[in-house]
Structures are given as structure tokens and as C-alpha cells.
Design a protein around this motif. Structure first.
Motif, mmCIF file in Angstrom:
data_model
loop_
_atom_site.group_PDB
_atom_site.id
_atom_site.type_symbol
_atom_site.label_atom_id
_atom_site.label_comp_id
_atom_site.label_asym_id
_atom_site.label_seq_id
_atom_site.Cartn_x
_atom_site.Cartn_y
_atom_site.Cartn_z
ATOM 1 N N ASP A 106 -33.970 -29.132 0.437
ATOM 2 C CA ASP A 106 -32.583 -28.696 0.683
ATOM 3 C C ASP A 106 -32.213 -27.440 -0.090
ATOM 4 O O ASP A 106 -31.145 -26.853 0.148
ATOM 5 C CB ASP A 106 -31.585 -29.834 0.414
ATOM 6 N N GLY A 107 -33.058 -27.030 -1.041
ATOM 7 C CA GLY A 107 -32.825 -25.766 -1.734
ATOM 8 C C GLY A 107 -31.836 -25.856 -2.890
ATOM 9 O O GLY A 107 -31.459 -24.835 -3.457
ATOM 10 N N LYS A 108 -31.454 -27.090 -3.240
ATOM 11 C CA LYS A 108 -30.427 -27.213 -4.287
ATOM 12 C C LYS A 108 -31.021 -27.223 -5.693
ATOM 13 O O LYS A 108 -30.292 -27.125 -6.683
ATOM 14 C CB LYS A 108 -29.601 -28.484 -4.052
ATOM 15 N N LYS A 109 -32.338 -27.334 -5.807
ATOM 16 C CA LYS A 109 -32.982 -27.333 -7.123
ATOM 17 C C LYS A 109 -32.955 -25.912 -7.684
ATOM 18 O O LYS A 109 -33.081 -24.944 -6.926
ATOM 19 C CB LYS A 109 -34.425 -27.813 -6.945
ATOM 20 N N GLN A 179 -30.712 -16.146 -1.147
ATOM 21 C CA GLN A 179 -31.767 -17.151 -0.868
ATOM 22 C C GLN A 179 -33.046 -16.668 -1.541
ATOM 23 O O GLN A 179 -33.463 -15.529 -1.336
ATOM 24 C CB GLN A 179 -32.014 -17.287 0.632
ATOM 25 N N THR A 180 -33.630 -17.561 -2.334
ATOM 26 C CA THR A 180 -34.849 -17.205 -3.069
ATOM 27 C C THR A 180 -36.029 -17.977 -2.511
ATOM 28 O O THR A 180 -35.913 -19.173 -2.224
ATOM 29 C CB THR A 180 -34.676 -17.553 -4.567
ATOM 30 N N GLY A 181 -37.147 -17.283 -2.344
ATOM 31 C CA GLY A 181 -38.350 -17.931 -1.828
ATOM 32 C C GLY A 181 -39.564 -17.081 -2.146
ATOM 33 O O GLY A 181 -39.497 -16.159 -2.961
ATOM 34 N N ALA A 182 -40.663 -17.361 -1.475
ATOM 35 C CA ALA A 182 -41.891 -16.627 -1.772
ATOM 36 C C ALA A 182 -42.581 -16.212 -0.476
ATOM 37 O O ALA A 182 -43.104 -17.070 0.248
ATOM 38 C CB ALA A 182 -42.828 -17.481 -2.614
ATOM 39 N N PRO A 183 -42.577 -14.913 -0.175
ATOM 40 C CA PRO A 183 -43.306 -14.441 1.012
ATOM 41 C C PRO A 183 -44.801 -14.770 0.891
ATOM 42 O O PRO A 183 -45.345 -14.758 -0.223
ATOM 43 C CB PRO A 183 -43.088 -12.924 0.972
ATOM 44 N N THR A 184 -45.417 -15.054 2.025
ATOM 45 C CA THR A 184 -46.834 -15.433 1.998
ATOM 46 C C THR A 184 -47.537 -14.759 3.165
ATOM 47 O O THR A 184 -47.140 -14.949 4.326
ATOM 48 C CB THR A 184 -46.989 -16.970 2.112
ATOM 49 N N TRP A 185 -48.556 -14.004 2.869
ATOM 50 C CA TRP A 185 -49.337 -13.333 3.916
ATOM 51 C C TRP A 185 -50.248 -14.378 4.576
ATOM 52 O O TRP A 185 -50.967 -15.114 3.880
ATOM 53 C CB TRP A 185 -50.163 -12.208 3.306
ATOM 54 N N ALA A 186 -50.227 -14.422 5.909
ATOM 55 C CA ALA A 186 -51.061 -15.396 6.627
ATOM 56 C C ALA A 186 -52.547 -15.214 6.279
ATOM 57 O O ALA A 186 -53.310 -16.184 6.301
ATOM 58 C CB ALA A 186 -50.841 -15.268 8.126
ATOM 59 N N GLY A 187 -52.939 -13.982 5.942
ATOM 60 C CA GLY A 187 -54.334 -13.742 5.543
ATOM 61 C C GLY A 187 -54.702 -14.517 4.284
ATOM 62 O O GLY A 187 -55.820 -15.036 4.153
ATOM 63 N N HIS A 188 -53.754 -14.604 3.348
ATOM 64 C CA HIS A 188 -54.013 -15.363 2.117
ATOM 65 C C HIS A 188 -54.094 -16.871 2.418
ATOM 66 O O HIS A 188 -54.943 -17.571 1.857
ATOM 67 C CB HIS A 188 -52.918 -15.081 1.075
ATOM 68 N N ILE A 189 -53.230 -17.356 3.303
ATOM 69 C CA ILE A 189 -53.275 -18.799 3.650
ATOM 70 C C ILE A 189 -54.615 -19.117 4.319
ATOM 71 O O ILE A 189 -55.240 -20.138 4.035
ATOM 72 C CB ILE A 189 -52.125 -19.200 4.604
ATOM 73 N N ALA A 190 -55.037 -18.211 5.214
ATOM 74 C CA ALA A 190 -56.312 -18.417 5.908
ATOM 75 C C ALA A 190 -57.465 -18.492 4.904
ATOM 76 O O ALA A 190 -58.353 -19.351 5.016
ATOM 77 C CB ALA A 190 -56.551 -17.290 6.914
ATOM 78 N N THR A 254 -26.365 -18.631 10.530
ATOM 79 C CA THR A 254 -27.442 -18.895 11.501
ATOM 80 C C THR A 254 -27.289 -20.343 11.986
ATOM 81 O O THR A 254 -26.723 -21.173 11.269
ATOM 82 C CB THR A 254 -28.833 -18.739 10.835
ATOM 83 N N PRO A 255 -27.795 -20.674 13.182
ATOM 84 C CA PRO A 255 -27.668 -22.045 13.686
ATOM 85 C C PRO A 255 -28.248 -23.094 12.728
ATOM 86 O O PRO A 255 -27.671 -24.156 12.548
ATOM 87 C CB PRO A 255 -28.436 -22.006 15.005
ATOM 88 N N ALA A 256 -29.396 -22.786 12.108
ATOM 89 C CA ALA A 256 -29.993 -23.734 11.150
ATOM 90 C C ALA A 256 -29.722 -23.221 9.743
ATOM 91 O O ALA A 256 -29.940 -22.036 9.471
ATOM 92 C CB ALA A 256 -31.495 -23.834 11.378
ATOM 93 N N SER A 257 -29.273 -24.090 8.853
ATOM 94 C CA SER A 257 -29.068 -23.603 7.481
ATOM 95 C C SER A 257 -30.397 -23.571 6.734
ATOM 96 O O SER A 257 -31.296 -24.378 6.976
ATOM 97 C CB SER A 257 -28.023 -24.438 6.745
ATOM 98 N N ARG A 258 -30.508 -22.603 5.860
ATOM 99 C CA ARG A 258 -31.742 -22.368 5.102
ATOM 100 C C ARG A 258 -31.558 -22.829 3.654
ATOM 101 O O ARG A 258 -30.447 -22.722 3.119
ATOM 102 C CB ARG A 258 -32.070 -20.867 5.045
ATOM 103 N N PRO A 259 -32.643 -23.285 2.998
ATOM 104 C CA PRO A 259 -32.521 -23.657 1.587
ATOM 105 C C PRO A 259 -32.217 -22.435 0.716
ATOM 106 O O PRO A 259 -32.782 -21.360 0.948
ATOM 107 C CB PRO A 259 -33.893 -24.245 1.249
ATOM 108 N N GLN A 260 -31.320 -22.609 -0.250
ATOM 109 C CA GLN A 260 -30.970 -21.474 -1.112
ATOM 110 C C GLN A 260 -32.140 -21.116 -2.046
ATOM 111 O O GLN A 260 -32.445 -19.959 -2.241
ATOM 112 C CB GLN A 260 -29.742 -21.818 -1.937
ATOM 113 N N ASN A 261 -32.769 -22.164 -2.593
ATOM 114 C CA ASN A 261 -33.985 -21.930 -3.385
ATOM 115 C C ASN A 261 -35.120 -22.687 -2.715
ATOM 116 O O ASN A 261 -35.066 -23.912 -2.614
ATOM 117 C CB ASN A 261 -33.819 -22.452 -4.817
#
Ligand SMILES: NC(=O)c1ccc[n+]([C@@H]2O[C@H](COP(=O)([O-])OP(=O)(O)OC[C@H]3O[C@@H](n4cnc5c(N)ncnc54)[C@H](OP(=O)(O)O)[C@@H]3O)[C@@H](O)[C@H]2O)c1
Length: 294
Positions: A106-109, A179-190, A254-261
Motif C-alpha cells: 500500500d506504500g504507507k511504510k 511517489q518513491t520507488g526504484a526503476p529497474t531495467w528489464a535487462g538486469h531482471i533477465a 489516475t484510475p488506480a492509486s499507486r503506492p507512495q513508497n
């Protein structure tokens, strides 16, 4: 050893296919039209034919806002599909590598989320992905569910592509800065998933279960947009850098709410599987160079 990859034409699927070529194992990569993961008998027929040693599920319904009004499809792809794949894996006694999302929280942490934190999705997409995680864990012991976040790559629609387009069209952009998060390159996940495949291939023990994996460092959408424009400008892909105005989530509904963190703590994967986080700015530079030279 054969690796079966579903959702092969998506951001992650494309990067998995690119990187698999350089590896020792055989790959059978199927896109949406070749395998619909909501069709259990198609999965069973393909698994019986291909006889994979491991399945990577890169297929998903990822339209976060559209999921709010199309929940039947979101649940079919993100919950039922992984369940059917996990059942097929259980029957064949092979592992499943599955992907989930930061949007289960939920992003509240106020600090990064651990694998042991209780999920509380804010929208249909997050709920459907959470139910997919639960479905996989309920029928299979040998699984990895990798929760990741803010995925970008050179293919498909993503934040990087959108910002680059807007930066060419406009002098000023307004981007959410709370909103805080971490971008992730699909190449790194692969790379991470294929490293786990290598461990399986080499017969090394794998600690199965749920892991968090994202790029680093954590950032906001606003700071991510600034980084995109700065790198693109440095690579002569923009004539000028636009003014990027920070705005609040309430100013961009936006229609869907996003986690703040939605920052995910990634110490568990580092400790158990010896997989460190990678810097998303490296991936960003890679895809910008790829677009520039195309
Ligand atoms: N994108 C993000 O920001 C993000 C963030 C956190 C976690 N994740 C997770 O990371 C994983 C990879 O995401 P991604 O960004 O690579 O997604 P993506 O680019 O949207 O790719 C998903 C692929 O799955 C395919 N697909 C959809 N329904 C299917 C079905 N019923 N059967 C088979 N294939 C189907 C899609 O094909 P069509 O396009 O033809 O429908 C698409 O090629 C997903 O599990 C996602 O939930 C993504």
C-alpha cells in the motif's frame, strides 16, 4: 537443458530471449499468440511437448489503470495463468521462475519493504499479482517469485519512452514527485533470472521462495524524468532539456492509486542468491544508445 519462456514479446521476455542466446541451454520462447497462459490445456500440451527443465513466466497483464475496469482479464492472466503454470511445473517436477510487483504493497511504510511485510494492494493489478504469488506458492515448492518495480526497456510502452516523447514535444513537463520507488531495467531482471537458471543447470542448491529485486538507487518519478532528459540531452537525443515541474499525486489523478513508497529491500536476494542490485542509470543509458543508433 531447455528453458521455456512465456510472454516472450514483452519487455522482460525480449531481454530474456536476447540474453539466452549466449548461454548453454536451449530456449523455447513463446509469445502471447503462441501460448495463452490462461489456457491450462495449452500449457499442459506445450510442457509435454517441450519437456522444459525450468519455466520462466514473463507473461502478465501490466496495464495498471485498465485493470480497474478489466479485472476479469487481469485476474485470469495474473492469478490463474501462474496457477496453471505452477501446476504444470509441479506435475513435471520442475521449477517456475515467476515475476511480481511492488504494487502488492500500500506504500504507507516509510522504509523499504521486506519480503516478510504484509501486502495490501491498492488496485486490481496489485491484487491480481498478489493472488498469482499465492497461487504459485500454494501448489509448488520449487519456485522463485521475484517482485520488481518500475520496469523499463527498449521495447514496449514505459515511462522512459513516454518522457522522451514528451520532452521532444513540450517545453515544460509536470511529473509526480511524491511517489518513491526504484526503476529497474528489464535487462538486469533477465540477468538475475538467467543466473538462477545457471545455478539450476549446474545442480547448485537454490533457496526457493519470494525475493525482492529492483534497480538502485531509489528515486521519485520526477527525479527519474530528470535523469532521462539529462542523459538523452547528453547523448544529443534532445535539442534542449525541458523544465520538469514537480507535482503531487493529487495533481495527477489516475484510475488506480499507486503506492507512495514502493521501495523494495533487496538484501535477501543478495544474501541467499548472491545477486546484488544494479544501477538503473546503466540500463537507461543502454536503451537510449540503442534507440539513438536504431
Ligand atoms: N512493467 C512494469 O513496470 C512492472 C513493474 C513491476 C513488476 N512487473 C512485472 O514484471 C513482469 C514483466 O513485465 P513486463 O514489463 O515485461 O510486461 P509487458 O511488457 O507488458 O509484457 C507482458 C507480456 O505478456 C503478454 N501476455 C499478456 N497476456 C497474456 C496471456 N494471457 N498469455 C500469454 N502472454 C500474455 C503480453 O502480450 P500482449 O501485449 O500481446 O498482451 C506481453 O507481451 C510482469 O510479471 C509484471 O507484472 C512489471
Amino acid at each position: 537443458m531447455t528453458v521455456l519462456i512465456t510472454g516472450a514479446a514483452g519487455q522482460l521476455g525480449t531481454e530474456l530471449c536476447l540474453r539466452s542466446k549466449a548461454r548453454a541451454h536451449d530456449i523455447v520462447a513463446v509469445n502471447h499468440s503462441e501460448l495463452d497462459i490462461t489456457n491450462e490445456s495449452s500449457i499442459n500440451a506445450l510442457v509435454a511437448h517441450v519437456k522444459p527443465a525450468v519455466i520462466i513466466n514473463a507473461a502478465a497483464y501490466t496495464a495498471v489503470d485498465r485493470a480497474e475496469t478489466d479485472s476479469a482479464t487481469a485476474f485470469a492472466v495474473n492469478r490463474d495463468g501462474p496457477l496453471y503454470l505452477a501446476r504444470a511445473c509441479a506435475k513435471a517436477d520442475i521449477p517456475l521462475l515467476h515475476i511480481s510487483t511492488d504494487y502488492v504493497f500500500d506504500g504507507k511504510k516509510s522504509v523499504p519493504y521486506l519480503e516478510t511485510d504484509i501486502p495490501n494492494p491498492q488496485g486490481v493489478y496489485g491484487q491480481s499479482k498478489l493472488e498469482g504469488e499465492i497461487a504459485v506458492a500454494s501448489v509448488l515448492d520449487k519456485y522463485i517469485t521475484l517482485r520488481t518495480a518500475w520496469v523499463f526497456s527498449a521495447t514496449g510502452h514505459n515511462f522512459v519512452r513516454t518522457i522522451l516523447r514528451l520532452a521532444k514535444e513540450r517545453d515544460e513537463l509536470s511529473i509526480v514527485a511524491d511517489q518513491t520507488g526504484a526503476p529497474t531495467w528489464a535487462g538486469h531482471i533477465a540477468e538475475v533470472l538467467l543466473k538462477i537458471v545457471d545455478q539450476i543447470h549446474q545442480g547448485k542448491p537454490v533457496t526457493w521462495g519470494l525475493y525482492h529485486y529492483t534497480g538502485s538507487p531509489a528515486t521519485t518519478w520526477h527525479a527519474f524524468a530528470v535523469a532521462i532528459c539529462e542523459q538523452a540531452f547528453a547523448l544529443d537525443m534532445l535539442e534542449k532539456k525541458p523544465i520538469i515541474k514537480p507535482i503531487s499525486t493529487s495533481e495527477y489523478p489516475t484510475p488506480a492509486s499507486r503506492p507512495q513508497n514502493s521501495v523494495l529491500a533487496c538484501a535477501h536476494i543478495q544474501k541467499e542468491l548472491r545477486i546484488p542490485q544494479a544501477d538503473w542509470r546503466i540500463g537507461l543509458k543502454q536503451i537510449l544508445i540503442q534507440w539513438k543508433t536504431q
